[in-house]
Each structure stands twice: as structure tokens, then as C-alpha cells.
Design a protein around this motif. Structure first.
Motif, PDB file in Angstrom:
ATOM      1  N   GLN A 126       4.676   8.360  16.809  1.00 21.61           N
ATOM      2  CA  GLN A 126       4.041   8.818  15.574  1.00 21.61           C
ATOM      3  C   GLN A 126       2.609   9.268  15.844  1.00 21.61           C
ATOM      4  O   GLN A 126       2.169  10.308  15.349  1.00 21.61           O
ATOM      5  CB  GLN A 126       4.064   7.698  14.538  1.00 21.61           C
ATOM      6  CG  GLN A 126       3.815   8.162  13.117  1.00 21.61           C
ATOM      7  CD  GLN A 126       4.056   7.054  12.111  1.00 21.61           C
ATOM      8  OE1 GLN A 126       3.947   5.872  12.433  1.00 21.61           O
ATOM      9  NE2 GLN A 126       4.404   7.419  10.892  1.00 21.61           N
ATOM     10  N   ILE A 127       1.880   8.492  16.639  1.00 25.65           N
ATOM     11  CA  ILE A 127       0.517   8.882  17.009  1.00 25.65           C
ATOM     12  C   ILE A 127       0.524  10.223  17.730  1.00 25.65           C
ATOM     13  O   ILE A 127      -0.272  11.115  17.452  1.00 25.65           O
ATOM     14  CB  ILE A 127      -0.132   7.800  17.894  1.00 25.65           C
ATOM     15  CG1 ILE A 127      -0.364   6.525  17.092  1.00 25.65           C
ATOM     16  CG2 ILE A 127      -1.443   8.302  18.489  1.00 25.65           C
ATOM     17  CD1 ILE A 127      -0.825   5.355  17.933  1.00 25.65           C
ATOM     18  N   ARG A 128       1.457  10.351  18.668  1.00 21.85           N
ATOM     19  CA  ARG A 128       1.515  11.583  19.453  1.00 21.85           C
ATOM     20  C   ARG A 128       1.864  12.775  18.569  1.00 21.85           C
ATOM     21  O   ARG A 128       1.285  13.853  18.712  1.00 21.85           O
ATOM     22  CB  ARG A 128       2.553  11.458  20.562  1.00 21.85           C
ATOM     23  CG  ARG A 128       2.755  12.747  21.375  1.00 21.85           C
ATOM     24  CD  ARG A 128       3.835  12.605  22.402  1.00 21.85           C
ATOM     25  NE  ARG A 128       3.578  11.454  23.231  1.00 21.85           N
ATOM     26  CZ  ARG A 128       4.108  10.262  23.037  1.00 21.85           C
ATOM     27  NH1 ARG A 128       4.957  10.075  22.018  1.00 21.85           N
ATOM     28  NH2 ARG A 128       3.832   9.262  23.819  1.00 21.85           N
ATOM     29  N   ARG A 129       2.806  12.584  17.664  1.00 22.85           N
ATOM     30  CA  ARG A 129       3.237  13.700  16.828  1.00 22.85           C
ATOM     31  C   ARG A 129       2.127  14.152  15.889  1.00 22.85           C
ATOM     32  O   ARG A 129       1.853  15.347  15.764  1.00 22.85           O
ATOM     33  CB  ARG A 129       4.483  13.295  16.042  1.00 22.85           C
ATOM     34  CG  ARG A 129       5.050  14.399  15.177  1.00 22.85           C
ATOM     35  CD  ARG A 129       6.505  14.124  14.858  1.00 22.85           C
ATOM     36  NE  ARG A 129       7.344  14.196  16.047  1.00 22.85           N
ATOM     37  CZ  ARG A 129       8.643  13.882  16.058  1.00 22.85           C
ATOM     38  NH1 ARG A 129       9.225  13.445  14.960  1.00 22.85           N
ATOM     39  NH2 ARG A 129       9.338  13.988  17.171  1.00 22.85           N
ATOM     40  N   TYR A 130       1.466  13.201  15.249  1.00 20.55           N
ATOM     41  CA  TYR A 130       0.366  13.567  14.347  1.00 20.55           C
ATOM     42  C   TYR A 130      -0.780  14.202  15.123  1.00 20.55           C
ATOM     43  O   TYR A 130      -1.379  15.191  14.680  1.00 20.55           O
ATOM     44  CB  TYR A 130      -0.132  12.333  13.592  1.00 20.55           C
ATOM     45  CG  TYR A 130       0.819  11.837  12.534  1.00 20.55           C
ATOM     46  CD1 TYR A 130       1.711  12.708  11.901  1.00 20.55           C
ATOM     47  CD2 TYR A 130       0.839  10.498  12.152  1.00 20.55           C
ATOM     48  CE1 TYR A 130       2.585  12.261  10.929  1.00 20.55           C
ATOM     49  CE2 TYR A 130       1.711  10.039  11.174  1.00 20.55           C
ATOM     50  CZ  TYR A 130       2.584  10.926  10.575  1.00 20.55           C
ATOM     51  OH  TYR A 130       3.455  10.485   9.606  1.00 20.55           O
ATOM     52  N   LEU A 131      -1.106  13.634  16.278  1.00 19.22           N
ATOM     53  CA  LEU A 131      -2.188  14.183  17.093  1.00 19.22           C
ATOM     54  C   LEU A 131      -1.824  15.568  17.606  1.00 19.22           C
ATOM     55  O   LEU A 131      -2.657  16.477  17.634  1.00 19.22           O
ATOM     56  CB  LEU A 131      -2.491  13.241  18.259  1.00 19.22           C
ATOM     57  CG  LEU A 131      -3.676  13.621  19.157  1.00 19.22           C
ATOM     58  CD1 LEU A 131      -4.960  13.714  18.353  1.00 19.22           C
ATOM     59  CD2 LEU A 131      -3.818  12.610  20.295  1.00 19.22           C
ATOM     60  N   TRP A 190       0.277  17.779  16.195  1.00 15.69           N
ATOM     61  CA  TRP A 190       0.200  18.743  15.093  1.00 15.69           C
ATOM     62  C   TRP A 190      -1.252  19.073  14.756  1.00 15.69           C
ATOM     63  O   TRP A 190      -1.586  20.234  14.467  1.00 15.69           O
ATOM     64  CB  TRP A 190       0.910  18.192  13.862  1.00 15.69           C
ATOM     65  CG  TRP A 190       2.402  18.315  13.908  1.00 15.69           C
ATOM     66  CD1 TRP A 190       3.309  17.301  13.974  1.00 15.69           C
ATOM     67  CD2 TRP A 190       3.170  19.527  13.921  1.00 15.69           C
ATOM     68  NE1 TRP A 190       4.577  17.795  14.024  1.00 15.69           N
ATOM     69  CE2 TRP A 190       4.538  19.167  13.987  1.00 15.69           C
ATOM     70  CE3 TRP A 190       2.843  20.882  13.890  1.00 15.69           C
ATOM     71  CZ2 TRP A 190       5.554  20.102  14.024  1.00 15.69           C
ATOM     72  CZ3 TRP A 190       3.873  21.819  13.920  1.00 15.69           C
ATOM     73  CH2 TRP A 190       5.195  21.424  13.982  1.00 15.69           C
ATOM     74  N   PHE A 191      -2.105  18.055  14.790  1.00 16.12           N
ATOM     75  CA  PHE A 191      -3.523  18.293  14.498  1.00 16.12           C
ATOM     76  C   PHE A 191      -4.139  19.231  15.536  1.00 16.12           C
ATOM     77  O   PHE A 191      -4.852  20.189  15.183  1.00 16.12           O
ATOM     78  CB  PHE A 191      -4.274  16.958  14.476  1.00 16.12           C
ATOM     79  CG  PHE A 191      -5.768  17.111  14.398  1.00 16.12           C
ATOM     80  CD1 PHE A 191      -6.387  17.492  13.219  1.00 16.12           C
ATOM     81  CD2 PHE A 191      -6.557  16.887  15.525  1.00 16.12           C
ATOM     82  CE1 PHE A 191      -7.771  17.641  13.160  1.00 16.12           C
ATOM     83  CE2 PHE A 191      -7.932  17.033  15.469  1.00 16.12           C
ATOM     84  CZ  PHE A 191      -8.538  17.413  14.284  1.00 16.12           C
ATOM     85  N   TYR A 244      -0.693  12.428  25.547  1.00 18.58           N
ATOM     86  CA  TYR A 244      -0.973  12.642  24.128  1.00 18.58           C
ATOM     87  C   TYR A 244      -1.643  13.979  23.806  1.00 18.58           C
ATOM     88  O   TYR A 244      -1.451  14.490  22.705  1.00 18.58           O
ATOM     89  CB  TYR A 244      -1.858  11.503  23.592  1.00 18.58           C
ATOM     90  CG  TYR A 244      -1.156  10.177  23.531  1.00 18.58           C
ATOM     91  CD1 TYR A 244      -0.517   9.757  22.378  1.00 18.58           C
ATOM     92  CD2 TYR A 244      -1.124   9.343  24.648  1.00 18.58           C
ATOM     93  CE1 TYR A 244       0.131   8.529  22.319  1.00 18.58           C
ATOM     94  CE2 TYR A 244      -0.474   8.120  24.605  1.00 18.58           C
ATOM     95  CZ  TYR A 244       0.155   7.718  23.448  1.00 18.58           C
ATOM     96  OH  TYR A 244       0.801   6.515  23.396  1.00 18.58           O
TER      97      TYR A 244
END
Length: 461
Positions: free
Chosen positions: A32-37, A39-40, A108
């Protein structure tokens, strides 16, 4: 005694099976951290060229004009020393993070990882789960397989072209780039670079994938120099996990002589590099934490404590205490801080104007009809801002000298202008053949934008 050993038995088996790696999709906090980061970071990458600043593109690396525009700052070739400082800061920052947290950059924030996992996400949505993709690749070519493969590669190509176009928007004004794209008016040079970058993105993220990290990228090779026994890396707790083996959920695995590892192999199936973290630290590991999410999910199902695979140090695994203030880590942090401070000081002392004085070597001076000595000069003035400014020129260092120059000099943002001027003085007032003289160039709109350049005023003996 003679042993019959076959040659193939003497070959060390590879860390993973040959062939493509089919990554299992995994959910969990690290994913989840990787996906949000991810996309950001992609959103920032795409958005930056579209940010306006005072009527212009805020960030434009105009290689053709040898100008880098970054908001209100225009960097010219002689300012590019700052790029060396930026690279040095990035290097020591990376060394610091690597010594502290291992290869979290790779796991990441590295573009290769972000785009590779994006392509894998597309593959999963079109071709199905890991097992379905394996079955599809082994099946005969039919209409269903062809349609899925074409759809996948079409989406990959669209992402690649969009990525390449977004990247080119840093070098060509974004509005011009996209307008010419939709009207099919790209120049040959722009078309070449866009399709080259698109091809590289398509090949790296779609086909090479982990091979770029393991073979082409030098970081995986020299990372061990920055590691020590206190570095936090993804590690498997062998003392707790072994002996590994399958068991029923409610079985007493301790009585069976088994450790907490149920040998589900999910940590291998979710790994983008295809390695088995249970074999110990390997240079292919990118510290992405996917195996942690997979293992924790399994531990929860069996009612075991999580953390069989976790971010930890070698010292912690061996029962020792991790030193957070070790010399290597502090040294990298100190060097990074020194370089950043140096960059800040440079930026604060940088004046958005550059000037130089050019002398005619064949005519250092001349005497006019009034008997006064004249020295001709050419001032090269560069406006390093992005706005049109008006400048005035003054002199200092010689009393009773007069300056013949335009009252106001208009120079557009990022442009250079050659301004011929003449300084006149009475030779009898000067005791030296060459007298120091200073030219002062000041912007009329902002008096803080000023520069002083030294030259000499010559007369006959």
C-alpha cells in the motif's frame, strides 16, 4: 574409493528458476505504501511540466538554448556547476539511506520498479492471476490468447508513449509538444527521442524487468560496500522459521519439530526479483517488502506472530543491539548536509545577472579632438531571470570620468546583449598608464539585481 560424480551435479543451482518471473499480486501495508508513493511520484512527474510561473512553463530544460528554467531561476552553462552539487547530494543521500535502510530506493521510488510493477498490474488485470498467466503462456495460440496478448501490449505501448511524451515535456514546452502531437507536426528530432524513450520504457518495464536491476544497474553491485551489520534489510528469521514444512492450521508444529515457516513459497511468488529471501541476503533483493506482506498474511492465517520476515539488521537477528549512530551512517549524513548547505549558500549568493567586459586589443585607447583619452569597451550582459528587465550602467574608480552608454538597456529573460560603451577621462588627471575601473550594472526594476565588473582604463605614457 572412487566416487562417480556427474558434471551437472557440480554446478551450483541458480537462485531462481530460468524463464520469466510471474509475480503474484499481493496486498498489505508495504504494498500500500509503495502503491500510494508510486502514484504520487508519477503524478508529480507528469504534472511538473504543466505548472505555470509568471506566464511561462515553470520547469523547462531548454537544451537547444543551453538554458535550464526552474521557476524564477534561469541556469546558464556557467551555472551548471550546481548540477554537480545536486548529483553529489543525491549520491551521499542515497548512501545514507542505503546504509540505514538498505535498498529502499530500489523498492519504493526507483522508476524501473514503479513502471515494472505498473506493467505487472496491467498484466494481472488483462491476463489474470499468476496461475492464470502461467497457464495462458503454456496454452496453444488461439483467439483468446491472441486477444489478451494484443490488449496487454497495446496498453503497455500507450503507457510507454505517454511516459516518453511526458518526459520530453521537460525539454520542449508542454503545450507546444502536445499541440504538435495531435496535429502530427512533430519534428524529426522530437519524434526520434519520444519513440526512443517509449521503446526503452516498453522494453525495460515489459520484458527486461528484474534483469535491469540485477545486470544493468550498478547499484546492486556496489551496495554491499555501504551495508554493515546494523543496516535494516528485509531478512528471514531462520532461528524461528526452521525447520520449515507444511502443516495443518491447528497442528502443534512445535511437537512436529517444525518452525513457524509453513513453506508456502508465497514469499518467492510475490518477489519481483524471483529470489527466495529464506536463503539469506542476496544482491538481487530490492527491499520492497512484498515478501513481508505475504509472510505476515500467512502467519495471521495460522495464528502465529508476524515478523518472520521483516526489516531488521544482522546484529538484531544474532541477538545483538543495533547501533543507530555508527560512524559510517553519521559520516554519510554529515557529507550530505554539508553539500546541501553549500548549495543553499550558493543559491542565496547567486545574482540573477551576469556581465563581462570585452576590450578591443587593437585599440586600447584613443585621443579625441579635445585632447581627452577615450577607452572603448563592450559589455556582455546576461539577464538570468525569466522576466524582461531594464538595466543602467555606471562606473566607479576614476574621478571626473564620463561614460557614454545608453540610458536604459532592455534585455529579455534569459537573453544576452552586447552593449558598446565609451569611457572618457583627462589623461593629466591619471597618474598611472593603466588605472583600475569598475563597471556597475543595475536593474531598474530591482536594485538588488546588480553586478560589478573590474577592468582598466589605459592612456598614453
Amino acid at each position: 574409493m572412487k566416487f562417480d560424480i556427474k558434471e551437472e551435479d557440480m554446478i551450483i543451482k541458480p537462485y531462481k528458476q530460468d524463464g520469466p518471473i510471474y509475480i503474484r499480486e499481493q496486498k498489505g501495508p508495504f504494498q500500500q505504501i509503495r502503491r500510494y508513493l508510486g502514484w504520487f511520484l508519477m503524478l508529480v512527474f507528469i504534472t511538473i511540466p504543466w505548472i505555470p510561473y509568471k506566464g511561462q512553463q515553470a520547469v523547462l530544460l531548454d537544451v537547444a538554448s543551453q538554458q535550464f528554467r526552474i521557476f524564477g531561476v534561469t541556469l546558464l552553462p556557467h551555472d551548471f556547476m550546481i548540477l554537480a552539487w545536486v548529483f553529489m547530494a543525491g549520491a551521499f543521500g542515497l548512501f545514507f539511506v542505503t546504509n540505514w535502510l538498505g535498498r529502499v530506493w530500489c523498492g519504493y521510488t526507483c522508476p524501473q520498479t514503479i513502471w515494472m510493477l505498473m506493467f505487472t498490474w496491467v498484466e494481472h488485470r488483462i491476463e489474470g492471476t499468476r496461475n492464470q498467466r502461467i497457464k495462458l503462456d503454456k496454452s496453444n495460440w488461439d483467439g483468446k490468447k491472441v486477444s489478451k496478448k494484443l490488449a496487454k501490449h497495446a496498453v503497455w505501448l500507450l503507457i510507454s508513449v505517454f511516459t516518453a511524451t511526458s518526459f520530453m515535456a521537460y525539454f520542449v514546452p508542454a503545450k507546444t509538444l502536445y499541440t504538435e502531437m495531435f496535429t502530427l507536426q512533430w519534428s524529426g528530432l522530437v519524434s526520434f527521442w519520444v519513440f526512443l524513450f517509449a521503446f526503452c520504457t516498453y522494453g525495460n518495464a515489459g520484458f527486461l524487468r528484474e534483469k535491469m536491476c540485477n545486470v544493468a544497474c550498478p547499484y546492486s553491485r556496489f551496495q554491499s560496500v555501504m551495508f554493515d551489520k546494523d543496516t535494516l534489510v528485509v531478512s528471514y528469521d531462520a532461528a524461528r522459521g526452521e525447520n520449515r514444512g507444511p502443516r495443518k492450521r491447528k497442528a502443534d508444529h512445535k511437537a512436529m519439530g517444525l518452525g513457524d515457516c509453513v513453506d508456502c513459497n508465497l514469499c518467492v511468488e510475490v518477489c519481483p526479483a524471483g529470489i527466495d529471501i529464506r536463503n539469506g541476503l542476496q544482491y538481487e533483493c530490492i527491499n520492497c517488502g512484498l515478501c513481508i506482506d505475504a509472510c505476515d498474511e500467512t502467519m495471521n492465517k495460522f495464528g502465529y506472530d508476524t515478523g518472520l520476515i521483516k526489516y531488521t539488521s544482522e546484529n538484531t537477528l544474532s541477538g545483538k543491539k543495533t547501533n543507530p549512530f555508527r560512524l559510517k551512517l553519521v559520516g554519510y549524513a554529515a557529507l550530505f548536509a554539508v553539500i546541501v548547505v553549500t548549495m543553499v549558500v550558493w543559491a542565496m549568493n547567486r545574482t540573477p545577472i551576469e556581465a563581462s567586459v570585452i576590450r578591443d586589443r587593437n585599440a586600447l585607447y584613443r585621443v579625441n579632438y579635445e585632447g581627452l583619452v577615450e577607452n572603448p569597451y563592450t559589455l556582455s550582459i546576461i539577464n538570468k531571470t525569466q522576466q524582461t528587465l531594464h538595466y543602467r550602467i555606471g562606473i566607479s574608480g576614476i574621478e571626473h570620468a564620463s561614460l557614454s552608454a545608453p540610458d536604459s538597456i532592455k534585455i529579455e529573460g534569459g537573453q544576452m546583449l552586447l552593449v558598446p560603451v565609451t569611457v572618457t577621462a583627462d589623461g593629466y588627471d591619471l597618474s598611472r598608464t593603466a588605472t583600475p575601473l569598475n563597471f556597475v550594472v543595475t536593474a531598474e526594476e530591482d536594485a538588488s539585481i546588480t553586478i560589478e565588473k573590474e577592468s582598466y582604463f589605459y592612456k598614453n605614457r
